[in-house]
Design a protein around this motif. Structure first.
Motif, PDB file in Angstrom:
ATOM      1  N   UNK A  16       0.584  -1.308  -0.078  1.00  0.00           N
ATOM      2  CA  UNK A  16      -0.033   0.036   0.077  1.00  0.00           C
ATOM      3  C   UNK A  16       1.066   1.093  -0.006  1.00  0.00           C
ATOM      4  N   UNK A  17       0.702   2.251  -0.888  1.00  0.00           N
ATOM      5  CA  UNK A  17       1.557   3.378  -0.972  1.00  0.00           C
ATOM      6  C   UNK A  17       0.582   4.618  -1.209  1.00  0.00           C
ATOM      7  N   UNK A  18       1.230   5.721  -0.839  1.00  0.00           N
ATOM      8  CA  UNK A  18       0.771   6.974  -1.256  1.00  0.00           C
ATOM      9  C   UNK A  18       1.611   7.996  -1.229  1.00  0.00           C
ATOM     10  N   UNK A  19       1.197   9.137  -1.814  1.00  0.00           N
ATOM     11  CA  UNK A  19       2.017  10.335  -1.985  1.00  0.00           C
ATOM     12  C   UNK A  19       1.968  11.307  -0.812  1.00  0.00           C
ATOM     13  N   UNK A  20       2.946  11.770  -0.304  1.00  0.00           N
ATOM     14  CA  UNK A  20       3.260  12.997   0.563  1.00  0.00           C
ATOM     15  C   UNK A  20       3.846  13.951  -0.401  1.00  0.00           C
ATOM     16  N   UNK A  21       2.900  14.950  -0.819  1.00  0.00           N
ATOM     17  CA  UNK A  21       3.730  15.751  -1.802  1.00  0.00           C
ATOM     18  C   UNK A  21       4.374  15.034  -2.988  1.00  0.00           C
ATOM     19  N   UNK A  22       5.772  15.066  -3.073  1.00  0.00           N
ATOM     20  CA  UNK A  22       6.386  14.338  -4.157  1.00  0.00           C
ATOM     21  C   UNK A  22       7.055  13.145  -3.668  1.00  0.00           C
ATOM     22  N   UNK A  23       6.669  12.726  -2.611  1.00  0.00           N
ATOM     23  CA  UNK A  23       7.516  11.353  -1.934  1.00  0.00           C
ATOM     24  C   UNK A  23       6.591  10.489  -1.750  1.00  0.00           C
ATOM     25  N   UNK A  63      -6.708  -0.193   8.825  1.00  0.00           N
ATOM     26  CA  UNK A  63      -7.774   0.759   8.688  1.00  0.00           C
ATOM     27  C   UNK A  63      -7.913   1.571   7.281  1.00  0.00           C
ATOM     28  N   UNK A  64      -7.007   1.241   6.461  1.00  0.00           N
ATOM     29  CA  UNK A  64      -6.989   1.904   5.177  1.00  0.00           C
ATOM     30  C   UNK A  64      -8.256   1.246   4.247  1.00  0.00           C
ATOM     31  N   UNK A  65      -9.181   2.030   3.934  1.00  0.00           N
ATOM     32  CA  UNK A  65     -10.138   1.409   3.180  1.00  0.00           C
ATOM     33  C   UNK A  65     -10.311   1.955   1.621  1.00  0.00           C
ATOM     34  N   UNK A  91       1.548 -16.694  -0.928  1.00  0.00           N
ATOM     35  CA  UNK A  91       0.970 -15.406  -0.572  1.00  0.00           C
ATOM     36  C   UNK A  91       0.774 -14.687  -1.985  1.00  0.00           C
ATOM     37  N   UNK A  92      -0.262 -14.054  -2.374  1.00  0.00           N
ATOM     38  CA  UNK A  92      -0.503 -13.186  -3.631  1.00  0.00           C
ATOM     39  C   UNK A  92      -0.415 -11.838  -3.099  1.00  0.00           C
ATOM     40  N   UNK A  93       0.622 -11.200  -3.804  1.00  0.00           N
ATOM     41  CA  UNK A  93       0.608  -9.626  -3.468  1.00  0.00           C
ATOM     42  C   UNK A  93      -0.042  -8.761  -4.571  1.00  0.00           C
ATOM     43  N   UNK A  94      -0.615  -7.664  -4.145  1.00  0.00           N
ATOM     44  CA  UNK A  94      -1.078  -6.736  -5.067  1.00  0.00           C
ATOM     45  C   UNK A  94      -0.785  -5.302  -4.751  1.00  0.00           C
ATOM     46  N   UNK A  95      -0.787  -4.400  -5.522  1.00  0.00           N
ATOM     47  CA  UNK A  95      -0.439  -2.914  -5.410  1.00  0.00           C
ATOM     48  C   UNK A  95      -1.586  -2.182  -5.449  1.00  0.00           C
ATOM     49  N   UNK A  96      -1.697  -1.562  -3.995  1.00  0.00           N
ATOM     50  CA  UNK A  96      -2.645  -0.523  -3.997  1.00  0.00           C
ATOM     51  C   UNK A  96      -2.155   0.903  -3.907  1.00  0.00           C
ATOM     52  N   UNK A  97      -2.695   1.630  -4.370  1.00  0.00           N
ATOM     53  CA  UNK A  97      -2.451   3.156  -4.043  1.00  0.00           C
ATOM     54  C   UNK A  97      -3.706   3.599  -3.312  1.00  0.00           C
ATOM     55  N   UNK A 101      -4.181   8.951   4.617  1.00  0.00           N
ATOM     56  CA  UNK A 101      -3.040   9.048   5.306  1.00  0.00           C
ATOM     57  C   UNK A 101      -3.180   8.181   6.945  1.00  0.00           C
ATOM     58  N   UNK A 102      -4.606   8.387   7.424  1.00  0.00           N
ATOM     59  CA  UNK A 102      -4.899   8.132   8.833  1.00  0.00           C
ATOM     60  C   UNK A 102      -5.196   6.289   8.651  1.00  0.00           C
ATOM     61  N   UNK A 103      -4.498   5.942   9.681  1.00  0.00           N
ATOM     62  CA  UNK A 103      -4.407   4.360   9.730  1.00  0.00           C
ATOM     63  C   UNK A 103      -4.869   4.009  11.175  1.00  0.00           C
TER      64      UNK A 103
END
Length: 158
Positions: A16-23, A63-65, A91-97, A101-103
């Protein structure tokens, strides 16, 4: 001596990834008792497919929905023993964006944290999960690797 019984089990999880500005930040779970930092994952339940399981496990453990599926990363296989039984686990892994930010850490772990890609790679406990993270970074890069709204060049790992 009789061989140990073997049981096959299947799980699914996600990077699971997210962007914080450009990071780019990756979500890791941790257990102080076991001294482990890992990706969210869990057993596939009856009548669930791999993606549904991965999304459910991410939600239950972090808690990320609000996630968007960005692709399948791959799978890992390993064995472990527990109470005189050998388990063959896939274990099968998927990429989620996500933009969330709250968890909220679930009951199976002590903490979670959003960390830059390099720190995640450095601190993760399991080499096969590190491989999934590296593949995830490749998928993000192949799709442009840019924060939302940024159409300039590809983002670089922090």
């Amino acid at each position: 001596m009789q061989p140990r019984p073997r049981i096959r089990v299947s799980s699914a999880g996600g990077v699971v990834y997210r962007w914080d500005k450009d990071k780019l930040l990756v979500l890791l779970l941790g257990s102080n008792r076991r001294g482990v930092r890992c990706l969210p994952k869990g057993l596939i339940e009856q009548d669930e497919d791999e993606v549904t399981t991965a999304m459910r496990e991410v939600r239950e453990e972090t808690g990320v929905s609000r996630v968007k599926l960005r692709g399948k990363i791959g799978l890992i296989k390993y064995q472990f023993g527990f109470r005189a039984t050998t388990y063959d686990k896939t274990v099968h892994f998927f990429l989620f964006e996500t933009d969330q930010a709250d968890t909220k850490v679930g009951s199976e772990h002590d903490f979670m944290e959003w960390v830059p890609y390099d720190k995640a790679l450095e601190t993760m406990s399991y080499p096969n999960e590190k491989e999934m993270l590296t593949k995830a970074w490749g998928i993000i890069q192949s799709k442009g690797g840019n924060p939302p709204g940024d159409k300039a060049g590809q983002a670089q790992p922090p």
